[in-house]
Design a protein around this motif. Structure first.
Motif, PDB file in Angstrom:
ATOM      1  N   ALA A   1     -10.120  -8.588   1.876  1.00  4.90           N
ATOM      2  CA  ALA A   1     -10.404  -7.641   2.953  1.00  4.90           C
ATOM      3  C   ALA A   1      -9.602  -7.917   4.218  1.00  4.90           C
ATOM      4  O   ALA A   1      -9.414  -7.023   5.040  1.00  4.90           O
ATOM      5  CB  ALA A   1     -11.905  -7.669   3.267  1.00  4.90           C
TER       6      ALA A   1
ATOM      7  N   PRO B   1       0.834  -1.205   0.000  1.00  2.00           N
ATOM      8  CA  PRO B   1       0.000   0.000   0.000  1.00  2.00           C
ATOM      9  C   PRO B   1       0.864   1.250   0.000  1.00  2.00           C
ATOM     10  O   PRO B   1       1.898   1.294   0.664  1.00  2.00           O
ATOM     11  CB  PRO B   1      -0.790  -0.098   1.311  1.00  2.00           C
ATOM     12  CG  PRO B   1      -0.449  -1.401   1.920  1.00  2.00           C
ATOM     13  CD  PRO B   1       0.646  -2.060   1.160  1.00  2.00           C
TER      14      PRO B   1
ATOM     15  N   SER C   1      -2.532   6.097  -0.502  1.00  2.00           N
ATOM     16  CA  SER C   1      -3.780   5.308  -0.532  1.00  2.00           C
ATOM     17  C   SER C   1      -3.626   4.104   0.395  1.00  2.00           C
ATOM     18  O   SER C   1      -3.692   2.955  -0.041  1.00  2.00           O
ATOM     19  CB  SER C   1      -4.148   4.873  -1.951  1.00  2.00           C
ATOM     20  OG  SER C   1      -3.106   4.140  -2.550  1.00  2.00           O
ATOM     21  N   PRO C   2      -3.437   4.386   1.704  1.00  2.00           N
ATOM     22  CA  PRO C   2      -3.149   3.303   2.655  1.00  2.00           C
ATOM     23  C   PRO C   2      -4.309   2.317   2.799  1.00  2.00           C
ATOM     24  O   PRO C   2      -4.094   1.183   3.216  1.00  2.00           O
ATOM     25  CB  PRO C   2      -2.886   4.037   3.975  1.00  2.00           C
ATOM     26  CG  PRO C   2      -3.563   5.356   3.830  1.00  2.00           C
ATOM     27  CD  PRO C   2      -3.540   5.694   2.373  1.00  2.00           C
ATOM     28  N   ASP C   3      -5.516   2.755   2.429  1.00  2.00           N
ATOM     29  CA  ASP C   3      -6.676   1.890   2.634  1.00  2.00           C
ATOM     30  C   ASP C   3      -7.070   1.097   1.393  1.00  2.00           C
ATOM     31  O   ASP C   3      -8.110   0.450   1.375  1.00  2.00           O
ATOM     32  CB  ASP C   3      -7.877   2.716   3.105  1.00  2.00           C
ATOM     33  CG  ASP C   3      -7.566   3.384   4.434  1.00  2.00           C
ATOM     34  OD1 ASP C   3      -6.815   2.767   5.221  1.00  2.00           O
ATOM     35  OD2 ASP C   3      -8.041   4.515   4.659  1.00  2.00           O
ATOM     36  N   TYR C   4      -6.247   1.186   0.337  1.00  2.00           N
ATOM     37  CA  TYR C   4      -6.588   0.417  -0.859  1.00  2.00           C
ATOM     38  C   TYR C   4      -6.631  -1.064  -0.509  1.00  2.00           C
ATOM     39  O   TYR C   4      -5.712  -1.602   0.095  1.00  2.00           O
ATOM     40  CB  TYR C   4      -5.560   0.648  -1.984  1.00  2.00           C
ATOM     41  CG  TYR C   4      -5.910  -0.129  -3.230  1.00  2.00           C
ATOM     42  CD1 TYR C   4      -6.854   0.348  -4.129  1.00  2.00           C
ATOM     43  CD2 TYR C   4      -5.339  -1.368  -3.483  1.00  2.00           C
ATOM     44  CE1 TYR C   4      -7.220  -0.386  -5.250  1.00  2.00           C
ATOM     45  CE2 TYR C   4      -5.694  -2.111  -4.605  1.00  2.00           C
ATOM     46  CZ  TYR C   4      -6.631  -1.602  -5.489  1.00  2.00           C
ATOM     47  OH  TYR C   4      -6.990  -2.339  -6.597  1.00  2.00           O
ATOM     48  N   THR C   5      -7.731  -1.723  -0.868  1.00  2.00           N
ATOM     49  CA  THR C   5      -7.853  -3.160  -0.606  1.00  2.00           C
ATOM     50  C   THR C   5      -7.715  -3.895  -1.922  1.00  2.00           C
ATOM     51  O   THR C   5      -8.394  -3.562  -2.907  1.00  2.00           O
ATOM     52  CB  THR C   5      -9.229  -3.460   0.027  1.00  2.00           C
ATOM     53  OG1 THR C   5      -9.388  -2.586   1.146  1.00  2.00           O
ATOM     54  CG2 THR C   5      -9.299  -4.892   0.510  1.00  2.00           C
TER      55      THR C   5
ATOM     56  N   THR D   1      -3.278  -7.183   3.853  1.00  2.00           N
ATOM     57  CA  THR D   1      -2.668  -5.898   3.487  1.00  2.00           C
ATOM     58  C   THR D   1      -1.525  -6.176   2.520  1.00  2.00           C
ATOM     59  O   THR D   1      -0.554  -6.862   2.864  1.00  2.00           O
ATOM     60  CB  THR D   1      -2.091  -5.193   4.737  1.00  2.00           C
ATOM     61  OG1 THR D   1      -3.119  -5.136   5.718  1.00  2.00           O
ATOM     62  CG2 THR D   1      -1.625  -3.790   4.398  1.00  2.00           C
TER      63      THR D   1
END
Ligand code: AMP
Ligand code: MG
Length: 333
Positions: free
Chosen positions: A308, A263, A267-271, A311
């Motif tokens: 989900a 990541p 965009s640390p929350d890109y799944t 990471t």
């Protein structure tokens, strides 16, 4: 142990047909000056690929859901009349009786979004930027049973049989993998008697002698964290930068040892999406490699469309895996 011969054969023929369709769209592009923002060709190839693959899966395995990247809703709008017309021409080259409605239905056969005990996942064109540039792209299809990819057809229409081989004669390879049975590489062209070749990850145990394979598009993975981990591992070789899951093919063939998808700070929350990894992951694992997330956790395919519970993704030749995960941990500390 169930035998997946039929699944593997159906998957291979399906990606072959999709590759043929995508290459037909690409060949029309060669002479054209591509308008900078004209997404039409890639859209036609993307939907066409999903249509022909889902048609084949629906016919052979009508009870299997398919979690694919696309759905037909955008196609039905007036703005996409041109795409619709070109799509129908391309699909009719494979299914002469196809109508717009049958094509939409095939595409929408791939819109499952929930986990089930047995399902397929499909990326009809992975690496669209590479496709448009004439570089690497992939068509990635995997069967997931009880949360594990069991069968993979990873089709790379622009990949030569080895990175140092002279294109174009060997260009167009598919990697076929069945868990527990290994990975083979085979020419995509159907009218050949080429024999599928078993492939293996590199047996390097020395991190400093290893090589990274990473995204061409730098916004898809943190190249700076990769560089820090690479420094810790003593890696000096230049990274191989290519689009799409062809990166997994390069690791599976032993031409690079490490593929990192990390990541980015912006965009640390890109799944990650399951179709971006399922086929490539199995191609690497069945060839001797290891694939986990960046914390060393197994990839968890039980959450519908997304990874989900994970990471990032780390794919290695196998022997180097623990050291790579440790270097990533240390680089972030
Ligand atoms: P690559 O060929 O390695 O550049 O990866 C292409 C894939 O990256 C596409 O199929 C997208 O699903 C995925 N993608 C899009 N945005 C991101 C992002 N911010 N981080 C990671 N992957 C992404
Ligand atoms: Mg993709």
């Amino acid at each position: 142990m169930p035998d997946y011969d039929r699944e593997r054969t159906v998957a291979f023929h399906a990606v072959q047909a999709a590759a043929d369709l995508c290459q037909s769209v690409r060949n029309d592009l060669e002479g054209d000056v591509l308008e900078k923002d004209d997404r039409t060709p890639v859209t036609v190839a993307d939907f066409g690929s999903q249509a022909v693959i889902c048609q084949a899966l629906q016919t052979a395995f009508p009870d299997d859901p398919v979690i694919g990247e696309e759905d037909s809703s955008a196609l039905r709008t007036d703005a996409n009349a041109d795409v619709r017309g070109r799509l129908l021409d391309e699909v009719r080259a494979h299914h002469p009786g196809a109508t717009p409605e049958t094509v939409f239905d095939w595409i929408d056969h791939g819109t499952a979004d929930e986990y089930s005990d047995r399902f397929w996942t499909l990326d009809p064109i992975d690496g669209t930027k590479g496709f448009v540039r004439g570089d690497q792209y992939a068509i990635a299809l995997a069967l997931i049973v009880d949360g594990q990819p069991q069968v993979a057809a990873l089709c790379c229409p622009h990949l030569p049989h080895a990175l140092d081989a002279e294109p174009p004669e060997s260009r167009g390879q598919a990697l076929l993998a069945v868990r527990g049975e290994g990975t083979v590489q085979t020419l995509l062209t159907p009218d050949t008697d080429a024999v599928p070749t078993p492939i293996h990850t590199s047996d390097t145990t020395e991190p400093s002698e290893s090589r990274f394979c990473e995204s061409f598009v730098s916004s898809h993975s943190s190249h700076s964290l990769a560089a820090k981990a690479g420094e810790r591992l003593g890696i000096t070789a230049d990274s191989i930068r290519i689009d799409s899951q062809a990166k997994y093919a390069v690791v599976a063939r032993g031409e690079a040892e490490i593929y990192l998808r990390l990541p980015r700070p912006d965009s640390p929350d890109y799944t990650e999406r399951i179709w971006d990894h399922a086929a490539g992951m199995l191609a690497v694992e069945a060839a001797g490699g290891t694939v986990t997330d960046m914390h060393g956790r197994p990839l968890d395919f039980t959450h519908g469309r997304l990874l989900a519970a994970n990471t990032g993704v780390v794919a290695t030749n196998g022997p180097l895996h623990d050291e790579v995960i440790a270097a990533l941990d240390a680089a972030q500390a």
